[in-house]
Design an enzyme around this catalytic site. Structure first.
Site, PDB file in Angstrom:
ATOM      1  CB  SER A 155      -1.038  -0.004   0.890  1.00  0.00           C
ATOM      2  OG  SER A 155      -1.729   0.862   0.959  1.00  0.00           O
ATOM      3  CG  ASP A 250      -6.779  -2.233  -3.239  1.00  0.00           C
ATOM      4  OD1 ASP A 250      -7.218  -1.312  -2.844  1.00  0.00           O
ATOM      5  OD2 ASP A 250      -5.687  -2.785  -2.945  1.00  0.00           O
ATOM      6  CG  HIS A 280      -6.215  -2.020   0.618  1.00  0.00           C
ATOM      7  ND1 HIS A 280      -5.272  -1.720  -0.689  1.00  0.00           N
ATOM      8  CD2 HIS A 280      -5.539  -1.640   1.636  1.00  0.00           C
ATOM      9  CE1 HIS A 280      -4.066  -1.087  -0.061  1.00  0.00           C
ATOM     10  NE2 HIS A 280      -4.181  -0.739   1.143  1.00  0.00           N
TER      11      HIS A 280
END
Length: 314
Positions: A155, A250, A280
């Site tokens: 991320s 996501d 995610h």
């Protein structure tokens, strides 16, 4: 594809718990209330785990060094945790880092870079580069082979890994073997199809990403800087080979896949894989999501192969 049944169950549990949305919290509240460690599973034993600090551009940077069993020098992975540059710490990724160290048979150096909004862009990126350079420069002292140092993260940490690869190329001070980008943030924009499709209801929301970016950047102009939005870099040639993992449900899916395509077009060797049905954060959740565990196994196998190839070609 349909939402993965384990991910669906997880989302239902979270909804039933009634936690307030991230974007309604202060950074301090978000840090105090966001804990996914229960979803990571039991931490595996590794040869050695050591906490220390290293010199950084804004003061000492805490790092955690995971050394596998056996005789070094080992290859290394410098790992940057996710959390939108605002939350997350060494504990957040403790289990994944242990799994990677054991399965890739490499030293993993997990980096506790400075967080926003107390330290805005480019503080996290500068710390992340400094940590990678420290590992290369001090390789012998931590049983590492300086010619086999990879970077990776998930991320916002995937964003930082991509940015460190760019910085390393631009500065010419260190050479990196590989970049492992797990559902990376690559662009300060919310205009993709995946942002529209997955804006709400799949753990990471569009509103929380706006909240993260607003805390991280000093100005809208910063969002156009390739060291914040690597997808906007004019030239991606000369970067290390890459693994890019994304998730179907996501918001960040499309920008991660777009970055993989840009790297490929620039002549960089890329492996890209989308985990269908996944939300995610799956890389943090190997204890609750089978595909989360599979993604770590996948990343470790890719790392191990790159490290072995490096030895053969020397």
């Amino acid at each position: 594809m349909a939402l993965d049944p384990q991910a669906k169950f997880l989302l239902e549990q979270m909804e039933a718990a009634g936690a307030p949305p991230m974007d309604s919290l202060s950074p301090e509240e978000a840090r105090a209330t966001t804990d996914f460690s229960a979803l990571a599973g039991e931490p595996e034993e590794v040869g050695k785990v050591e906490n220390q600090t290293i010199a950084g551009p804004g003061g000492e940077i805490p790092v955690r060094i995971y050394t596998p069993k056996g005789e070094g020098p080992f290859p290394a992975l410098v790992y940057y945790h996710g959390g939108g540059w605002v939350i997350g710490n060494l504990e957040t990724v403790d289990v994944p880092c242990r799994l990677l160290a054991n399965r890739a048979n490499c030293v993993v150096v997990s980096v506790d870079y400075r967080l926003a909004p107390e330290h805005k862009f480019p503080a996290a990126a500068d710390d992340s580069y400094a940590a990678a350079k420290w590992v290369v420069d001090n390789a012998a002292s931590i049983q590492v082979d300086a010619e086999r140092v990879a970077i990776g993260g998930d991320s916002a940490g995937g964003n930082l890994a991509a940015v460190v690869a760019l910085m390393a190329r631009d500065k010419g001070e260190i050479s990196l073997a590989y970049q492992m980008l797990v559902y990376p943030v690559t662009n300060h924009s919310y205009a993709t199809e995946s942002y529209t499709e997955n804006a709400d209801g799949y753990l990471l929301t569009k509103d929380s990403m706006v909240w993260f970016w607003n805390h991280y950047l000093q100005s809208e102009e910063d969002g156009k800087n390739p060291y914040a939005s690597p997808l906007l870099a004019e030239d991606l040639s000369g970067l290390p080979p890459a693994l890019v993992l994304t998730g179907e449900f996501d918001p960040l899916r499309d920008e991660g896949e777009a970055y993989a395509e840009r790297l490929r077009e620039a002549g960089v060797q890329v492996e890209a894989k989308r985990y269908d049905g996944m939300i995610h954060g799956y890389f943090w959740m190997p204890g609750a999501l089978e595909q989360g565990r599979q993604s770590i196994e996948h990343a470790a196998k890719a790392l191990k192969q790159v490290f072995e190839d490096k030895v053969v070609t020397r």
